[in-house]
Design a protein around this motif. Structure first.
Motif, mmCIF file in Angstrom:
data_model
loop_
_atom_site.group_PDB
_atom_site.id
_atom_site.type_symbol
_atom_site.label_atom_id
_atom_site.label_comp_id
_atom_site.label_asym_id
_atom_site.label_seq_id
_atom_site.Cartn_x
_atom_site.Cartn_y
_atom_site.Cartn_z
ATOM 1 N N PHE A 80 55.360 7.542 -16.586
ATOM 2 C CA PHE A 80 54.940 7.472 -15.200
ATOM 3 C C PHE A 80 53.558 6.856 -15.156
ATOM 4 C CE2 PHE A 80 52.861 9.089 -11.412
ATOM 5 C CZ PHE A 80 53.828 8.859 -10.445
ATOM 6 N N ALA A 87 51.534 12.346 -11.177
ATOM 7 C CA ALA A 87 52.368 12.608 -12.356
ATOM 8 C C ALA A 87 52.908 14.028 -12.334
ATOM 9 C CB ALA A 87 51.558 12.368 -13.630
ATOM 10 N N TYR A 90 55.590 14.220 -9.707
ATOM 11 C CA TYR A 90 56.770 13.530 -10.220
ATOM 12 C C TYR A 90 57.544 14.429 -11.184
ATOM 13 C CZ TYR A 90 59.419 10.192 -13.088
ATOM 14 O OH TYR A 90 60.405 9.545 -13.786
#
Length: 128
Positions: A80, A87, A90
């Motif tokens: 990522f 991050a 995510y």
């Protein structure tokens, strides 16, 4: 969205408590005095209960974030590009969200919880 920098102090406390569990498990020659122990207390050591109690004070989202950091540390890398908050968000979305108590149990089942959290923390700090 939870911010990594807002979670870092809590994460550091969790890492410290996980280290105590790891030390205890590595030196586990303790003989239990079962005279004052309740059956429900046998499933967790006193160090684990301290961590469980602390994790229960966190919000559901914070517990899910910590579990996500644990898995990030286990995997050892993050595919990522973005900052640590993006991050973390995510990675949290990649993980199935369970009830807080279930996520706490999952984390406590990991003998290497400390190691996974340290590695996950390093990965996220590296992209701050």
């Amino acid at each position: 969205m939870i911010k990594f920098k807002d979670l870092i102090l809590k994460l550091d406390k969790i890492i410290g408590l996980a280290l105590e569990i790891k030390k205890t498990e590595l030196n586990s020659e303790e003989v239990l005095d079962l005279s004052d122990v309740k059956i429900e207390d046998l499933s967790a050591t006193k160090e684990e209960r301290v961590l469980i109690n602390y994790l229960k004070t966190l919000s559901d989202e914070e517990v899910h974030a910590v579990m996500s950091i644990m898995y990030l540390g286990r995997d050892g890398y993050l595919e990522f590009t973005g900052n640590s908050d993006q991050a973390l968000s995510y990675y949290m979305n990649l993980m199935d969200k369970e009830k807080k108590n279930i996520e706490i149990e999952i984390m406590l089942d990991k003998f290497v919880l400390y190691d996974y959290l340290i590695k996950g923390r390093e990965i996220l700090i590296g992209i701050m």
